[in-house]
Design a protein around this motif. Structure first.
Motif, PDB file in Angstrom:
ATOM      1  N   ASP A 102     100.402  75.269   8.076  1.00 38.98           N
ATOM      2  CA  ASP A 102      99.044  74.998   7.107  1.00 38.98           C
ATOM      3  C   ASP A 102      99.542  74.764   5.566  1.00 38.98           C
ATOM      4  O   ASP A 102      98.983  73.592   4.918  1.00 38.98           O
ATOM      5  N   GLN A 103     100.727  75.397   5.140  1.00 37.41           N
ATOM      6  CA  GLN A 103     101.014  75.260   3.785  1.00 37.41           C
ATOM      7  C   GLN A 103     101.726  73.727   3.770  1.00 37.41           C
ATOM      8  O   GLN A 103     101.706  72.974   2.903  1.00 37.41           O
ATOM      9  N   LEU A 104     102.648  73.439   4.687  1.00 34.04           N
ATOM     10  CA  LEU A 104     103.263  72.427   4.602  1.00 34.04           C
ATOM     11  C   LEU A 104     102.488  71.070   4.913  1.00 34.04           C
ATOM     12  O   LEU A 104     102.545  70.277   4.176  1.00 34.04           O
ATOM     13  N   LEU A 105     101.422  71.125   5.706  1.00 39.55           N
ATOM     14  CA  LEU A 105     100.324  70.067   5.891  1.00 39.55           C
ATOM     15  C   LEU A 105      99.600  69.940   4.663  1.00 39.55           C
ATOM     16  O   LEU A 105      99.187  68.743   4.183  1.00 39.55           O
ATOM     17  N   THR A 106      99.181  70.933   4.056  1.00 44.15           N
ATOM     18  CA  THR A 106      98.652  70.965   2.760  1.00 44.15           C
ATOM     19  C   THR A 106      99.539  70.095   1.620  1.00 44.15           C
ATOM     20  O   THR A 106      98.731  69.409   0.793  1.00 44.15           O
ATOM     21  N   ASP A 107     100.693  70.575   1.538  1.00 47.96           N
ATOM     22  CA  ASP A 107     101.460  69.896   0.515  1.00 47.96           C
ATOM     23  C   ASP A 107     101.634  68.583   0.658  1.00 47.96           C
ATOM     24  O   ASP A 107     101.378  67.605  -0.057  1.00 47.96           O
ATOM     25  N   ILE A 108     101.741  68.097   2.003  1.00 46.96           N
ATOM     26  CA  ILE A 108     101.698  66.549   2.210  1.00 46.96           C
ATOM     27  C   ILE A 108     100.343  65.967   1.765  1.00 46.96           C
ATOM     28  O   ILE A 108     100.327  65.005   1.599  1.00 46.96           O
ATOM     29  N   SER A 109      99.263  66.668   2.412  1.00 43.25           N
ATOM     30  CA  SER A 109      97.930  66.204   2.314  1.00 43.25           C
ATOM     31  C   SER A 109      97.524  65.881   0.727  1.00 43.25           C
ATOM     32  O   SER A 109      96.917  64.845   0.339  1.00 43.25           O
ATOM     33  N   ILE A 110      98.174  66.633  -0.098  1.00 45.51           N
ATOM     34  CA  ILE A 110      97.860  66.482  -1.469  1.00 45.51           C
ATOM     35  C   ILE A 110      98.560  65.191  -1.853  1.00 45.51           C
ATOM     36  O   ILE A 110      97.735  64.364  -2.819  1.00 45.51           O
ATOM     37  N   TYR A 111      99.593  64.779  -1.500  1.00 44.66           N
ATOM     38  CA  TYR A 111     100.161  63.533  -2.022  1.00 44.66           C
ATOM     39  C   TYR A 111      99.410  62.287  -1.322  1.00 44.66           C
ATOM     40  O   TYR A 111      99.087  61.323  -1.927  1.00 44.66           O
ATOM     41  N   TRP A 112      98.804  62.670  -0.015  1.00 48.95           N
ATOM     42  CA  TRP A 112      98.148  61.411   0.530  1.00 48.95           C
ATOM     43  C   TRP A 112      96.865  61.386   0.100  1.00 48.95           C
ATOM     44  O   TRP A 112      96.404  60.175  -0.504  1.00 48.95           O
ATOM     45  N   PHE A 113      95.955  62.400  -0.244  1.00 46.89           N
ATOM     46  CA  PHE A 113      94.737  62.412  -0.628  1.00 46.89           C
ATOM     47  C   PHE A 113      94.504  61.886  -2.100  1.00 46.89           C
ATOM     48  O   PHE A 113      93.467  61.309  -2.487  1.00 46.89           O
ATOM     49  N   THR A 114      95.633  62.086  -2.788  1.00 52.85           N
ATOM     50  CA  THR A 114      95.684  61.601  -4.433  1.00 52.85           C
ATOM     51  C   THR A 114      96.128  60.463  -4.608  1.00 52.85           C
ATOM     52  O   THR A 114      96.382  60.100  -5.664  1.00 52.85           O
TER      53      THR A 114
END
Length: 204
Positions: free
Chosen positions: A110-122
């Motif tokens: 979950d931490q890993l996907l959250t980190d990646i999602s921050i780059y994607w959604f922003t």
């Protein structure tokens, strides 16, 4: 904001000498080798192996691409969530604790996907890559000595070597750990937090 002048930097140094400037703690490494053979004399095998990472062109491939073609790369990463996922997970695979087989063995999924999602959604693939373009000229270049107290935590796979760090920085705290990796805050948060606390206890 204007660039600081020489008088500003001298005043900064005076304040640092009097303990009026905040100290800093980093994990991973501090400073770059200059290539001078004298820097390698007397180093342990472990330290030489760490410095060898700076010569590993395969390991540094991501940095070269981001430093030379950040915008080209950014279009691909910004256009495809799969590409953004692959680009970041590959670094987690390479930089997490070498004793762990897969990134998800070292970092909570979950931490890993959250980190990646921050780059994607922003949509920050471009700005995060361009940082390398803006700073590449300073890689390995001589820098002025920093009198600020520094603390360094070195985890498995990190390139930190104390002699290199002390060349340009006032290192007052140095720790080396046998578990964790580049993403220490995710991999071994209790070790990192305690090391940060130990460092700041010495400079209060």
């Amino acid at each position: 904001m204007p660039e600081p002048g020489r008088e500003d930097l001298l005043e900064f140094d005076k304040r640092a000498d009097r303990g009026l400037v905040d100290p800093g703690h980093v994990n991973g490494g501090l400073g770059f080798p200059t290539g001078d053979p004298a820097e390698f004399e007397g180093l342990t095998e472990a330290e030489l192996a760490r410095l060898g990472q700076y010569q590993d062109q395969d390991r540094a491939g991501y940095a070269v691409i981001q430093a030379t073609r950040p915008q080209t790369l950014a279009f691909g990463l910004h256009d495809s969530p799969a590409a953004q996922l692959a680009w970041i997970v590959e670094k987690f695979k390479e930089w997490t604790d070498p004793a762990r087989g897969l990134p998800e063995d070292a970092v909570d999924v979950d931490q890993l996907l959250t980190d990646i999602s921050i780059y994607w959604f922003t949509g920050t693939a471009a700005s995060s890559a361009r940082l390398y373009k803006e700073t590449q000229k300073s890689w390995g270049a001589a820098t002025e000595y920093s009198p600020l107290p520094h603390g360094v935590a070195v985890f498995p796979g990190d390139p930190g070597v104390r002699r290199i760090a002390e060349r340009d920085h006032k290192v007052v705290h140095w720790s080396e750990f046998d578990r964790g990796g580049h993403f220490a805050a995710m991999e071994a948060p209790e070790l990192l937090v305690e090391d940060i606390r130990a460092f700041f206890r010495t400079v209060r």
